[in-house]
Design a protein around this motif. Structure first.
Motif, PDB file in Angstrom:
ATOM      1  N   ASP A 315      -3.460  12.734  -0.298  1.00 53.28           N
ATOM      2  CA  ASP A 315      -2.908  12.441   1.021  1.00 53.28           C
ATOM      3  C   ASP A 315      -1.968  11.242   0.844  1.00 53.28           C
ATOM      4  O   ASP A 315      -2.407  10.090   0.839  1.00 53.28           O
ATOM      5  N   PHE A 316      -0.701  11.531   0.681  1.00 53.94           N
ATOM      6  CA  PHE A 316       0.243  10.462   0.330  1.00 53.94           C
ATOM      7  C   PHE A 316       0.465   9.484   1.471  1.00 53.94           C
ATOM      8  O   PHE A 316       0.758   8.310   1.232  1.00 53.94           O
ATOM      9  N   ASP A 317       0.341   9.930   2.709  1.00 52.79           N
ATOM     10  CA  ASP A 317       0.461   8.988   3.830  1.00 52.79           C
ATOM     11  C   ASP A 317      -0.643   7.950   3.759  1.00 52.79           C
ATOM     12  O   ASP A 317      -0.409   6.747   3.939  1.00 52.79           O
ATOM     13  N   SER A 318      -1.865   8.432   3.498  1.00 48.45           N
ATOM     14  CA  SER A 318      -2.997   7.518   3.393  1.00 48.45           C
ATOM     15  C   SER A 318      -2.845   6.601   2.180  1.00 48.45           C
ATOM     16  O   SER A 318      -3.135   5.397   2.253  1.00 48.45           O
ATOM     17  N   LEU A 319      -2.348   7.157   1.078  1.00 45.57           N
ATOM     18  CA  LEU A 319      -2.145   6.365  -0.136  1.00 45.57           C
ATOM     19  C   LEU A 319      -1.131   5.249   0.097  1.00 45.57           C
ATOM     20  O   LEU A 319      -1.332   4.104  -0.321  1.00 45.57           O
ATOM     21  N   CYS A 320      -0.048   5.599   0.794  1.00 43.39           N
ATOM     22  CA  CYS A 320       0.991   4.595   1.087  1.00 43.39           C
ATOM     23  C   CYS A 320       0.441   3.491   1.979  1.00 43.39           C
ATOM     24  O   CYS A 320       0.764   2.312   1.802  1.00 43.39           O
ATOM     25  N   ASP A 321      -0.417   3.878   2.943  1.00 42.75           N
ATOM     26  CA  ASP A 321      -1.019   2.878   3.821  1.00 42.75           C
ATOM     27  C   ASP A 321      -1.903   1.922   3.028  1.00 42.75           C
ATOM     28  O   ASP A 321      -1.910   0.707   3.264  1.00 42.75           O
ATOM     29  N   GLN A 322      -2.649   2.480   2.055  1.00 38.06           N
ATOM     30  CA  GLN A 322      -3.525   1.640   1.238  1.00 38.06           C
ATOM     31  C   GLN A 322      -2.714   0.694   0.359  1.00 38.06           C
ATOM     32  O   GLN A 322      -3.069  -0.477   0.188  1.00 38.06           O
ATOM     33  N   LEU A 323      -1.625   1.196  -0.219  1.00 35.85           N
ATOM     34  CA  LEU A 323      -0.760   0.346  -1.041  1.00 35.85           C
ATOM     35  C   LEU A 323      -0.138  -0.764  -0.209  1.00 35.85           C
ATOM     36  O   LEU A 323      -0.035  -1.920  -0.647  1.00 35.85           O
ATOM     37  N   LYS A 324       0.283  -0.383   0.986  1.00 31.53           N
ATOM     38  CA  LYS A 324       0.881  -1.372   1.884  1.00 31.53           C
ATOM     39  C   LYS A 324      -0.111  -2.481   2.206  1.00 31.53           C
ATOM     40  O   LYS A 324       0.224  -3.675   2.166  1.00 31.53           O
ATOM     41  N   ALA A 325      -1.355  -2.079   2.518  1.00 27.93           N
ATOM     42  CA  ALA A 325      -2.376  -3.070   2.856  1.00 27.93           C
ATOM     43  C   ALA A 325      -2.664  -3.989   1.671  1.00 27.93           C
ATOM     44  O   ALA A 325      -2.839  -5.205   1.830  1.00 27.93           O
ATOM     45  N   THR A 326      -2.688  -3.414   0.480  1.00 35.03           N
ATOM     46  CA  THR A 326      -2.945  -4.212  -0.728  1.00 35.03           C
ATOM     47  C   THR A 326      -1.839  -5.229  -0.954  1.00 35.03           C
ATOM     48  O   THR A 326      -2.097  -6.408  -1.230  1.00 35.03           O
ATOM     49  N   ILE A 327      -0.588  -4.770  -0.827  1.00 34.13           N
ATOM     50  CA  ILE A 327       0.547  -5.668  -1.050  1.00 34.13           C
ATOM     51  C   ILE A 327       0.606  -6.751   0.010  1.00 34.13           C
ATOM     52  O   ILE A 327       0.908  -7.914  -0.275  1.00 34.13           O
ATOM     53  N   GLU A 328       0.309  -6.372   1.260  1.00 30.18           N
ATOM     54  CA  GLU A 328       0.317  -7.369   2.332  1.00 30.18           C
ATOM     55  C   GLU A 328      -0.739  -8.435   2.105  1.00 30.18           C
ATOM     56  O   GLU A 328      -0.529  -9.614   2.390  1.00 30.18           O
ATOM     57  N   SER A 329      -1.881  -8.033   1.547  1.00 30.15           N
ATOM     58  CA  SER A 329      -2.931  -9.017   1.273  1.00 30.15           C
ATOM     59  C   SER A 329      -2.505  -9.973   0.166  1.00 30.15           C
ATOM     60  O   SER A 329      -2.866 -11.150   0.175  1.00 30.15           O
ATOM     61  N   LEU A 330      -1.718  -9.459  -0.795  1.00 34.94           N
ATOM     62  CA  LEU A 330      -1.230 -10.302  -1.885  1.00 34.94           C
ATOM     63  C   LEU A 330      -0.191 -11.308  -1.404  1.00 34.94           C
ATOM     64  O   LEU A 330      -0.072 -12.409  -1.943  1.00 34.94           O
ATOM     65  N   THR A 331       0.556 -10.920  -0.389  1.00 35.59           N
ATOM     66  CA  THR A 331       1.661 -11.761   0.083  1.00 35.59           C
ATOM     67  C   THR A 331       1.292 -12.588   1.310  1.00 35.59           C
ATOM     68  O   THR A 331       2.146 -13.235   1.900  1.00 35.59           O
ATOM     69  N   LYS A 332       0.009 -12.549   1.678  1.00 34.39           N
ATOM     70  CA  LYS A 332      -0.427 -13.265   2.874  1.00 34.39           C
ATOM     71  C   LYS A 332      -0.155 -14.761   2.774  1.00 34.39           C
ATOM     72  O   LYS A 332       0.222 -15.418   3.748  1.00 34.39           O
ATOM     73  N   PHE A 333      -0.336 -15.304   1.577  1.00 32.11           N
ATOM     74  CA  PHE A 333      -0.133 -16.739   1.392  1.00 32.11           C
ATOM     75  C   PHE A 333       1.118 -17.019   0.560  1.00 32.11           C
ATOM     76  O   PHE A 333       1.194 -17.969  -0.187  1.00 32.11           O
ATOM     77  N   GLY A 334       2.096 -16.138   0.714  1.00 28.64           N
ATOM     78  CA  GLY A 334       3.334 -16.304  -0.044  1.00 28.64           C
ATOM     79  C   GLY A 334       3.430 -15.246  -1.116  1.00 28.64           C
ATOM     80  O   GLY A 334       2.481 -15.016  -1.868  1.00 28.64           O
ATOM     81  N   ARG A 335       4.547 -14.587  -1.183  1.00 27.38           N
ATOM     82  CA  ARG A 335       4.701 -13.464  -2.107  1.00 27.38           C
ATOM     83  C   ARG A 335       4.729 -13.946  -3.559  1.00 27.38           C
ATOM     84  O   ARG A 335       5.529 -14.798  -3.924  1.00 27.38           O
ATOM     85  N   PRO A 336       3.837 -13.405  -4.415  1.00 30.98           N
ATOM     86  CA  PRO A 336       3.856 -13.817  -5.832  1.00 30.98           C
ATOM     87  C   PRO A 336       5.042 -13.216  -6.557  1.00 30.98           C
ATOM     88  O   PRO A 336       5.560 -12.174  -6.165  1.00 30.98           O
ATOM     89  N   ASN A 337       5.467 -13.873  -7.637  1.00 33.47           N
ATOM     90  CA  ASN A 337       6.589 -13.380  -8.429  1.00 33.47           C
ATOM     91  C   ASN A 337       6.078 -12.358  -9.443  1.00 33.47           C
ATOM     92  O   ASN A 337       5.940 -12.634 -10.635  1.00 33.47           O
ATOM     93  N   LEU A 338       5.766 -11.158  -8.942  1.00 33.08           N
ATOM     94  CA  LEU A 338       5.169 -10.130  -9.803  1.00 33.08           C
ATOM     95  C   LEU A 338       6.116  -9.708 -10.910  1.00 33.08           C
ATOM     96  O   LEU A 338       5.691  -9.443 -12.039  1.00 33.08           O
ATOM     97  N   ILE A 339       7.387  -9.626 -10.585  1.00 33.26           N
ATOM     98  CA  ILE A 339       8.357  -9.167 -11.593  1.00 33.26           C
ATOM     99  C   ILE A 339       8.442 -10.163 -12.756  1.00 33.26           C
ATOM    100  O   ILE A 339       8.509  -9.787 -13.911  1.00 33.26           O
ATOM    101  N   GLN A 340       8.391 -11.458 -12.414  1.00 34.61           N
ATOM    102  CA  GLN A 340       8.493 -12.452 -13.474  1.00 34.61           C
ATOM    103  C   GLN A 340       7.285 -12.358 -14.417  1.00 34.61           C
ATOM    104  O   GLN A 340       7.396 -12.601 -15.615  1.00 34.61           O
ATOM    105  N   GLU A 341       6.121 -12.003 -13.870  1.00 34.45           N
ATOM    106  CA  GLU A 341       4.941 -11.907 -14.710  1.00 34.45           C
ATOM    107  C   GLU A 341       5.006 -10.758 -15.687  1.00 34.45           C
ATOM    108  O   GLU A 341       4.443 -10.809 -16.771  1.00 34.45           O
ATOM    109  N   THR A 342       5.732  -9.703 -15.336  1.00 36.67           N
ATOM    110  CA  THR A 342       5.726  -8.511 -16.170  1.00 36.67           C
ATOM    111  C   THR A 342       7.057  -8.233 -16.828  1.00 36.67           C
ATOM    112  O   THR A 342       7.163  -7.351 -17.660  1.00 36.67           O
TER     113      THR A 342
END
Length: 344
Positions: A315-342
């Protein structure tokens, strides 16, 4: 008979070139273009007669299109086409034999004639070699008033139009032009070539590659500019990497075709390997079946690739919602520089 004095009229090759679209007639009294080749070599000509322009933008008068003996011509010292970029000469020779020479060569009188050589070839080295092999006259645009810089611009325009000379060869030419002070600075050269200083600076990385590395790369002419730039940056940061780069240089451009792969090949550091593993990570289910692959390419662009058989069950709609929630939780206190880490 001196063929260099023989004009080529519209009933002959000149007419053929116009008809086939290789050149077009122009009116010098019209509003001039803003290109850097405008009126190159036309200064001082009388207002009478016909004028033409090649597809690359080289302008010439009817009187400048002539036949020469190819034995009286040689490539000039700033030719940027190397021997291994001559291409399929048999094919070109066959084409000229069957269809005549459809594109003129640009020459100027040799500043120091010698051994029967009277002219310098500015561009058209392959056509010259083909006519030599066939033993026929060479159709040329003969411009004796070209300055060194004008001749360089003509050659550059022709090569860019043909797109058959490598970045590596051009970089070596540009280095020679700066070394001999034909152009005083990279900034001046960039302005004349109509490229940005940053683009020229990046291109010049080819000229900074160590000879030992260049000699071992299987096809230096096909090496992307970002790979040349990466090698130069690595060596600038750590000269001790030279021996490692030489040892793997035969694979550079082949199996080692991205900056990330080059770093992986050079590094023996466990922390670095951990970073590289995060660039490409495949996730399996509890039965060890592949589910998806997460990847960050050499430019730092992330992507997720799912197995094809999951399309009908996810269920890709549900999957996208879960990814969105995960990313929003990561950026709650400021977006991390994920690209720089990898990234590299």
């Amino acid at each position: 008979m001196d063929n260099s004095k023989r004009n080529v009229h519209t009933s002959g090759p000149l007419g053929m070139l116009v008809k086939t679209g290789q050149i077009k007639k122009i009116n010098l009294t019209e509003e001039p273009d803003q290109g850097n080749l405008q009126h190159v070599g036309l200064d001082g000509l009388k207002s009478t007669g016909s004028y033409f322009k090649t597809q690359a933008g080289i302008q010439f008068s009817e009187n400048e299109l002539v036949f020469l003996d190819p034995k009286e011509c040689e490539p000039w010292e700033y030719a940027n086409r190397s021997e291994d970029e001559m291409g399929n000469m048999d094919e070109l020779i066959k084409s000229i034999r069957e269809n005549s020479q459809l594109q003129p060569v640009l020459v100027r009188s040799h500043p120091t004639p010698h051994d029967g050589i009277k002219y310098q070839i500015i561009f058209g080295r392959r056509r010259h070699a083909a006519c030599l092999a066939l033993g026929i006259k060479l159709l040329v645009i003969k411009k004796d008033g070209l300055s060194l810089q004008e001749a360089i611009l003509c050659q550059d325009a022709e090569n860019k139009f043909r797109q058959d000379v490598s970045n590596y060869s051009n970089a070596l030419l540009y280095k020679k032009l700066l070394t001999t002070k034909a152009f005083k600075t990279e900034k001046e050269l960039a302005e004349k070539l109509r490229v940005s200083p940053s683009s020229l600076n990046e291109l010049m990385c080819y000229a900074k590659l160590p000879k030992e590395v260049v000699d071992n790369i299987s096809n230096i002419h096909a090496l992307p500019v970002y790979m040349a730039a990466k090698i130069v940056r690595l060596l600038a940061d750590d000269k001790s990497l030279l021996s490692k780069i030489i040892s793997c240089s035969s694979e550079i451009g082949k199996s080692i075709n991205t900056p990330a792969k080059l770093e992986a090949a050079l590094s023996k550091d466990d922390d670095f390997k951990e970073n590289v593993s995060r660039r490409t990570k495949t996730v399996h289910d509890k039965n060890n079946k592949k589910l998806f692959t997460f990847k960050v390419d050499h430019k730092g662009v992330p992507s997720i690739k799912f197995q094809k058989e999951l399309v009908d069950v996810l269920d890709f709609d549900s999957l996208c919602d879960q990814l969105k929630a995960t990313i929003e939780s990561l950026t709650k206190f400021g977006r991390p520089n994920l690209i720089q880490e990898t990234a590299e």
